[in-house]
Structures are given as C-alpha cells and as structure tokens.
Design a protein around this motif. Structure first.
Motif, PDB file in Angstrom:
ATOM      1  N   PRO A  10       0.834  -1.204   0.000  1.00  0.00           N
ATOM      2  CA  PRO A  10       0.000   0.000   0.000  1.00  0.00           C
ATOM      3  C   PRO A  10       0.872   1.260   0.000  1.00  0.00           C
ATOM      4  O   PRO A  10       2.045   1.194   0.360  1.00  0.00           O
ATOM      5  N   VAL A  15      -0.077   5.003   4.632  1.00  0.00           N
ATOM      6  CA  VAL A  15       0.019   4.083   5.764  1.00  0.00           C
ATOM      7  C   VAL A  15       0.660   4.775   6.966  1.00  0.00           C
ATOM      8  O   VAL A  15       0.231   4.638   8.104  1.00  0.00           O
ATOM      9  N   ARG A  16       1.680   5.541   6.670  1.00  0.00           N
ATOM     10  CA  ARG A  16       2.388   6.288   7.695  1.00  0.00           C
ATOM     11  C   ARG A  16       1.468   7.262   8.432  1.00  0.00           C
ATOM     12  O   ARG A  16       1.505   7.368   9.646  1.00  0.00           O
ATOM     13  N   GLN A  18      -1.764   7.038   8.711  1.00  0.00           N
ATOM     14  CA  GLN A  18      -2.685   6.260   9.551  1.00  0.00           C
ATOM     15  C   GLN A  18      -1.988   5.799  10.826  1.00  0.00           C
ATOM     16  O   GLN A  18      -2.533   5.904  11.918  1.00  0.00           O
ATOM     17  N   ALA A  19      -0.770   5.287  10.647  1.00  0.00           N
ATOM     18  CA  ALA A  19      -0.019   4.783  11.807  1.00  0.00           C
ATOM     19  C   ALA A  19       0.190   5.903  12.820  1.00  0.00           C
ATOM     20  O   ALA A  19       0.032   5.704  14.024  1.00  0.00           O
ATOM     21  N   TRP A  43      -6.979  -2.855  12.378  1.00  0.00           N
ATOM     22  CA  TRP A  43      -6.110  -2.091  11.469  1.00  0.00           C
ATOM     23  C   TRP A  43      -4.709  -2.705  11.421  1.00  0.00           C
ATOM     24  O   TRP A  43      -4.122  -2.882  10.365  1.00  0.00           O
ATOM     25  N   SER A  47      -2.680  -5.315   7.411  1.00  0.00           N
ATOM     26  CA  SER A  47      -1.542  -5.363   6.504  1.00  0.00           C
ATOM     27  C   SER A  47      -0.249  -5.313   7.300  1.00  0.00           C
ATOM     28  O   SER A  47      -0.162  -4.613   8.308  1.00  0.00           O
ATOM     29  N   ALA A  49       2.264  -3.914   6.325  1.00  0.00           N
ATOM     30  CA  ALA A  49       2.750  -2.538   6.173  1.00  0.00           C
ATOM     31  C   ALA A  49       2.277  -1.676   7.342  1.00  0.00           C
ATOM     32  O   ALA A  49       3.000  -0.808   7.819  1.00  0.00           O
ATOM     33  N   HIS A  50       1.057  -1.927   7.826  1.00  0.00           N
ATOM     34  CA  HIS A  50       0.531  -1.172   8.959  1.00  0.00           C
ATOM     35  C   HIS A  50       1.391  -1.406  10.193  1.00  0.00           C
ATOM     36  O   HIS A  50       1.791  -0.479  10.876  1.00  0.00           O
ATOM     37  N   TYR A  54       3.748   1.315  12.102  1.00  0.00           N
ATOM     38  CA  TYR A  54       3.439   1.619  13.504  1.00  0.00           C
ATOM     39  C   TYR A  54       4.665   1.399  14.390  1.00  0.00           C
ATOM     40  O   TYR A  54       5.028   2.250  15.199  1.00  0.00           O
TER      41      TYR A  54
ATOM     42  N   ASP B  57       8.042   3.780  -0.966  1.00  0.00           N
ATOM     43  CA  ASP B  57       7.284   2.548  -1.174  1.00  0.00           C
ATOM     44  C   ASP B  57       8.203   1.335  -1.254  1.00  0.00           C
ATOM     45  O   ASP B  57       7.883   0.264  -0.737  1.00  0.00           O
ATOM     46  N   GLN B  60       9.329   0.456   2.214  1.00  0.00           N
ATOM     47  CA  GLN B  60       8.249  -0.246   2.904  1.00  0.00           C
ATOM     48  C   GLN B  60       8.177  -1.704   2.456  1.00  0.00           C
ATOM     49  O   GLN B  60       8.012  -2.614   3.258  1.00  0.00           O
TER      50      GLN B  60
END
Lengths: 328, 198
Positions: A10, A15-16, A18-19, A43, A47, A49-50, A54, B57, B60
C-alpha cells in the motif's frame, strides 16, 4: 500499470499517516477504550505494512519520552520553542473557574435524594459531570458514591483518588466524606486521595474546610484550607504542609494521564506505576530502590519506565509472565 | 499479491529449517536491527531505483519482505539479509517493467557492492538516541516542534497544548503526527555522519 501497482505494498505515505494517528490516539489521548483497541487490532492485522509503519513510529515516539530530561524545573523554560511557558496552570484554572460559574445555579440533579456509585478500574480515568456544574475526575482504581438531598450534596470517597471542581453554592454545601475526615467545599478545586487509612487532600483553588467526620469529637478542630495547602491524615495523626504550585501541578499530572517525577526514588515510582497498571513492577534489590528519577511519563507506559531503567540506570530487567522485575 | 519468488538469501546462509518466531520477538528485532539500517537502505534504493519518487514505497516493501521472512527464523546477520531482499526487490521490479532499458540491467550487477558498505553502528546509535532526537527536534517545522516540546518535554495534554497554541485539538493532532513522522525520518533516515545540530 495496474499489475505493477498491485505488486507493491500500500502507499507508504498513506500508511504512515494512519499509523501516526493511531499512535497518537493510543498513547497521547486521555481516553483509550476497549472499542478503540479492537479497531486498532483490526487495522494492525490488516496489513504487514501497517504493523511496520506503527513499529517504526512507536520506537521513535517512545524514545522521545526521554526528551523529558531536558525539562527544566520550577523556573520557566527559556528555549526558543516554548518561551513564556510559566502560566499554563493559571490559565487552565481560570478556564475551569469560568466553566464553574456558568454551571452554578442549576442543580436539578440534587433536587431529589438519589445515590449513585461511580468506579474506575486500574488504569482507568473517568470524569463525572454533575447537573449543578460541578465536576469530579476519578483517578485509577477509585470508588465513590454521590448522594444529594436535604442534607446537601455529599460524596463519599470509598477508595482511590478524585479531583473536585465544585460549583459553589452556600445554600447547598458540597461535602466529601473520606473515612475519619471530610472536606467541606467553600468554593473550590481540590483533590482527595484515600489509600487505606491514609488520606491526602490538596487544595488547588478557593477555600475548603477540613474536619473530622465524627460529630462528637470536639478535640478535632476544623482547618480552613487555602491554595497550596496539603493535608496528610490518618486516624490519629494529621499534618498540614504547603506545596509549591509546581509540585501541586505535578501530583495532579494524572488528570492528563501523566506521572510526574522529580528526584523521586525508584521505589515510589514503581509504587505509582503499580497503582495504574495491572502489569506489576517489582524491585529485586533494595540497594537500587532509592536511586532517583526525574521524568514525566504516561501512567500506562510501563515500557517507557523500563527503558529508562535499562538505558539510563543500566539496570537489569526481567519479564516473567505479565510482570517485570528490576534488579542490579 | 506480492511476488516473493525472487527473495532468495544465498549469501546469508538463509533459510534454514526452524520453527516460528513470536511476533513480539520479530517486532523487537525489527526495531533493534532493521530500522537502524534505514539511512543506508534509502541511499541504496535511491541510487539503484529508476524512479526516485517511490523510494518510500520500495523501503516499505523491503521492510515487509524482511519481516515476513523473519517469521520463520531471525537471521544471524541482519544487514546482508536486508540488503539481499532490497536487491531482489529491485530485480523483481525490473523484470516486471515492460520496457527494460539496457543500462538498468547493467547496473543490477553492481548492486552487491552496496551490501558491504559500512552502515550505522546500532550500539553507537542506541547510545546516541537522545542526541539524535534532540537534533531532530531542532529541525522540525516551528509549530510541530512547539507541539512536540509541549507534549514530550512539558508533558502537557492535547487540550492544554491547543489552549497554549491558540489552535484546535484537531490541529494539535496534525502538528503532533507530522512531528512524529519527521522525527522518525530524521532519526532513522538521515545518514549518521550528518547527524547533530545543523
């Protein structure tokens, strides 16, 4: 190219963001409910990634708690970022007093006799707003009963700690009962902490009367408390001291979810954390119990304390089950 | 759908038979060993990626693959492990491009070189955290810095900060989350040799 886009994780930037807002809510908001926790878990699991975003932010944000060592004591901070920091407390109290003034007068709630019980679990805080405009903030592990009627407004603090902002009304006195003693409001902000047989009252603003609850006890004269007064009482002893505004603000740090330590021995720090958390900390070596620490830490952040013990004091930390032991 | 077919770790002696690793162990390993490599990793990705804008990206993606792979067993040497993943990811990317410019293919042969470059020493980094954080704090935009200072140094609540700064709590949130992200970038993403107040 959709195939290429699908192959990537994502959008890292989104994502950042959101985290970051989860982290802020979880660690810096006053309220974190079970519902929040559930939504957060969902959450986090959605993923990898989440989770990674975080973890990365959390590591730095937690470490940033150490910046508190930069906090100067008593004198205002003179750094460029926070010039003129002194009168925060004064402004806040002014605001609260205004709120009290608006609320005063309307006390329908107290028109009939009624009793209600309010309780907080370990680590929980709760604000109870009364119909007359008064406000009671319950700290961790607290139980109190509120009743009203012909005898006026009465709160019985069974255990724990609470901060009272009272809408004063001379016709309807507000009385806090706490075992052997009681506090009678005379237009006030004050905190009462009851820990077994020991009672602690801090008067922040206004006036209050501190007296023995036993009517027949003529020996016990009542004391009028003024701002800065702090009373420590047991069944057969009573002491009245003066506290500086700073130190009073520090002991009320819990109202914003923070524990404030100023050259506080580790033993006391641990005892404080244990009030707020079901996860318990123990000190294995008496020799380290009186080392002192100066820091401002979230009440629920045992991890931050453990990091300080490890990194600043070089102490040994062992986890067994849910609990933590600190040793030399 | 993430294609992990390209993740082979022959240089690291990975993978070997082994049981699962607990999530908290992986989390701790990730924070302790992988994150301090970020500055070097970003340099590496920036040099070897054709599209510089998607370095975040890519980074990540490397983290996700590293974390995923560590579930089986934590690698003995994290740095070659992470850079092998980064290299494989870049190769995957090129393979999936429809048009492959000749110079990109040629560059891929040189990717191994970066793996042996010296990176931040994580022991030094841990000891330096406070100094790095302090330096990072100095470099935040003014409003974010004010909010972070009030929160982390003065221990004020969000509502107190809002009152102090004369802004809404919503805006305080934004300053704090911005500050959070930038602090992480400055602490992890900046090469160690340029750290310190500027």
């Amino acid at each position: 190219m959709s195939a290429d886009a699908a192959q990537r994780g994502p959008d890292a930037e989104a994502v950042r963001a959101q985290a970051a807002s989860w982290l802020l809510r979880r660690r810096d908001y006053d309220v974190w409910t079970e519902e929040d926790q559930r939504a957060f878990d969902i959450w986090l699991e959605a993923s990898l990634a989440h989770r990674i975003a975080y973890l990365r932010l959390e590591a730095v944000w937690q470490d940033a708690d150490r910046l508190t060592v930069l906090r100067p004591r008593s004198k205002g901070w003179v750094g460029p970022a926070v010039r003129g920091f002194g009168p925060v407390l004064a402004r806040l109290t002014a605001l609260l007093v205004i709120a009290v003034a608006i609320g005063a007068g309307a006390y329908f709630y107290f028109a009939q006799t009624a009793e209600r019980t309010y309780a907080t679990a370990i680590g929980e805080r709760k604000i109870v707003k009364l119909a007359d405009g008064s406000r009671i903030e319950l700290n961790t592990d607290t139980l109190l009963r509120i009743s009203s009627g012909a005898k006026g407004r009465r709160v019985s603090l069974v255990k724990g700690e609470a901060f009272f902002t009272i809408a004063h009304d001379a016709a309807v006195p507000f009385v806090v009962d706490a075992g052997h003693y009681r506090v009678v409001d005379l237009g006030t902000q004050f905190s009462v902490k009851r820990d077994g047989g020991k009672l602690n009252v801090d008067l922040v603003e206004g006036r209050a009367r501190f007296e023995s609850s036993e009517r027949g006890n003529a020996k016990q004269r009542s004391i009028i408390l003024v701002p800065g007064d702090t009373v420590v009482a047991t069944a057969d002893s009573l002491s009245l001291k003066r506290k500086s505004t700073d130190s009073m603000a520090d002991s009320l740090g819990w109202r914003r979810g923070m524990l404030v330590f100023h050259h506080t021995p580790l033993a006391e720090v641990v005892a404080e954390f244990n009030r707020y958390n079901t996860q318990k900390i123990a000190i294995a070596d008496p020799s380290i119990a009186d080392r002192t620490i100066t820091a401002t830490l979230p009440t629920n952040d045992i991890e931050a304390f453990v990091r300080i013990a490890k990194n600043f004091f070089g102490l040994h930390v062992t986890h067994h089950g849910n609990d933590v032991t600190i040793s030399q | 759908m993430v294609d992990r077919s390209g993740t082979d770790f022959d240089e690291t002696g990975w993978p070997q038979a082994g049981g699962g690793v607990s999530a908290s162990e992986i989390d701790a390993w990730f924070v302790r060993e992988v994150l301090p490599l970020e500055a070097t990793l970003i340099q590496f990705l920036r040099r070897n990626s054709r599209n510089r804008s998607d370095v975040a990206d890519l980074c990540q993606e490397v983290y996700m693959r590293a974390y995923e792979a560590a579930k089986e067993r934590l690698p003995e040497r994290t740095k070659p492990f992470v850079f092998a993943i980064a290299r494989n990811l870049l190769i995957d990317r090129v393979k999936h491009e429809q048009i492959v410019p000749i110079e990109t293919v040629a560059d891929l042969d040189t990717l191994n070189i970066a793996i042996d470059e010296p990176g931040p020493d994580r022991v030094v980094m841990a000891r330096d955290t406070l100094r790095r954080l302090q330096a990072a704090l100095e470099r935040l935009p003014q409003r974010s810095r004010e909010a972070v200072v009030m929160r982390k140094i003065e221990g004020l609540s969000r509502s107190e900060i809002a009152l102090r700064m004369g802004i809404t709590e919503h805006t305080v949130n934004r300053h704090l989350t911005d500050g959070m992200c930038l602090l992480a970038d400055l602490v992890y993403g900046e090469p160690t040799d340029t750290r310190g107040p500027t």
